[in-house]
Design a protein around this motif. Structure first.
Motif: not given
Lengths: 248, 257
Positions: A210-229
């Motif tokens: 993740a790089r950037g601001g608060a939005e990057a945190v949200g995007e990284a969380t989404t990507a992490g959960v989707v990949a994990a599931s």
């Protein structure tokens, strides 16, 4: 194509780097215990209550199939119990853990990398793979099998209770381990350990990128959960297919 | 004493969460007539079209897994003819809606919560109110409507792909001819069975959309709150899916029996 390659490749590279770094620097055991509490202790209520509802659904479906064909849920019970032990217990528990722990790992790591705390760690001669990723992987490999045992127990107990109180059949017929053998337990264990290894790696891949601001945190969380599931489903599929092909 | 305090805090949290959810649901319904069309179109593309590969991959995996597991019992009991019915029933009633719901909760729920939390933390939602616009009409209602429509549309594709992969997996691993698979499938399943899956998927979509927007709007604090909101939306979405799954299964099974 590159998306598929990076889906499989990035966690593998992450695993290789983590193993190399922890062989060099050692795994911080205190931090691993803290992560085990974070992943296991704080997911335990989610996994157990979710699996309890799932067990109730399972016995409801078994009952509606049984009333249509064979008469009594006691006939289908042992087969459903094997299905729960071998397949649904580990995988559903792992998917619930993926949503709880995968999201919090990805959110934590991406907050750290967005705030340049990961660079600060590297500056002070720490290694992010050994200090951040390795404890989470250790916690996942130990924690997810334990959680899947607890989840399976919760699902079984609630299935027995629902069968007894709602359908008026002897619920103990459901937990008849007639068909459960060592290969079932091996398949369940492989699935749980595989998911436990994969969830922290997928979350770390998404979080550290993740790089950037608060939005990057949200995007990284989404990507992490989707990949994990999705990874948990793929691991389940691979293990099931291998056991089917070997006729175990 | 600590137990009591913990219980009290849990109770307050539950009441606060239910209140926030009810408020979001009510204000969304009120905002429905004034919903922003362009935002709805954007959300439909983002939620529906962009989730299609993930939903189809999930459906294919679910179908093959159900057949692999059913294959164990088929070999044991020799009930090959029932496979079409059993695996169709499993996917339509249980695994299709459940897995689609979990994956979409991870993808869309987390994204909704993160976006709204970023706007809330950055004061942009206050800004919208300040210039006289209703954030529910612009931000929440389009998401809820788009999520509902996308879930209903995706459920159709999910079921089709899952059943297609089931029949091919049955042919390849068990040598069951397609004619036999679809024969029992058509004979023993009624259209009502498809309805059960669609009702479940629709309910999951509504729960994910309302929960994630409520979590996002109630985020307070700094950048940390964004990550926490995204994580909490996924967790609540999954918990809600399992509870709804149980309630709907009990209700529909009781109603159809």
């Amino acid at each position: 194509m590159s998306a598929v390659l990076s889906f499989f490749g990035a966690p593998a590279v992450m695993l290789a780097r983590t193993v190399r770094a922890s062989l060099r620097d050692g795994v911080p055991w205190r931090e691993s215990l803290a992560q085990l509490h974070e992943l296991g202790g704080r997911s335990v209520w989610l996994v157990m209550s979710g699996m309890a509802f799932f067990g109730a659904v399972l016995v409801t479906i078994a009952n509606s199939q049984a009333t249509r064909f064979v008469g009594n849920v006691a006939v289908l019970g042992p087969a459903y119990f094997e299905l729960l032990i071998r397949e649904l217990g580990p995988v559903m528990s792992a998917m619930l853990t993926a949503s709880r722990a995968g999201a919090s790992h990805a959110a934590e790591l991406s907050t750290m990398s967005v705030n340049e705390q990961v660079e600060a760690l590297e500056m002070s001669a720490g290694d992010p793979y050994a200090d951040l990723v390795a404890p989470r992987v250790v916690a996942g490999v130990l924690g997810v099998p334990l959680l899947s045992v607890l989840g399976t127990v919760a699902a079984t107990l609630s299935a027995v209770a629902v069968a007894g109180y709602a359908f008026g059949v002897d619920g103990r017929a459901f937990m008849d381990p007639r068909y459960v053998d060592g290969w079932d337990l091996l398949a369940a264990g492989l699935k749980a350990v595989g998911c436990g290894l994969y969830i922290p790696l997928a979350a770390a891949v998404a979080g550290l990128k993740a790089r950037g601001g608060a939005e990057a945190v949200g995007e990284a969380t989404t990507a992490g959960v989707v990949a994990a599931s999705l990874g948990c489903l793929l691991i389940d599929f691979t293990v099931s297919l291998a056991f089917q092909l070997l006729r175990l | 004493m600590r137990m009591l305090a913990w219980l009290g805090r849990m109770g307050l949290d539950v009441v606060r969460g239910a209140g926030a959810l009810g408020l979001v649901a009510g204000r969304t319904v009120l905002a429905l007539p004034r919903l922003e069309r362009r935002e709805l179109a954007r959300a439909l593309v983002q939620f529906g079209h962009d989730s299609l590969p993930l939903a189809l991959a999930t459906a294919a995996l679910a179908g093959v897994i159900v057949v692999l597991q059913a294959g164990l019992y088929i070999q044991r009991f020799g009930a090959r003819a029932f496979l079409g019915w059993a695996s169709g029933y499993g996917v339509l009633w249980e695994f299709g809606p459940l897995l689609l719901g979990l994956i979409m909760s991870a993808r869309i729920g987390a994204r909704n919560a993160a976006e709204l939390a970023t706007m809330q933390v950055g004061g942009q939602i206050e800004g919208l109110r300040g210039i006289g616009l209703d954030p529910f009409a612009i931000l929440v209602a389009p998401r809820v409507v788009a999520m509902e429509l996308s879930m209903l549309a995706l459920s159709t594709f999910t079921f089709l792909v899952a059943i297609l992969f089931e029949s091919v997996a049955a042919l390849l691993t068990l040598g069951l001819p397609l004619r036999v698979f679809y024969g029992t499938f058509a004979d023993m399943l009624s259209p009502l069975d498809i309805l059960g899956g669609v009702v479940k998927t629709g309910a999951f979509g509504l729960a994910i959309a309302l929960l994630s927007t409520a979590v996002g709007l109630s985020a307070r604090g700094g950048a940390r709150a964004v990550g926490q909101a995204a994580a909490s939306a996924v967790v609540r979405g999954c918990a809600a899916i399992f509870v709804l799954d149980f309630l709907l299964t009990a209700l529909l099974a009781g109603w159809m029996a």
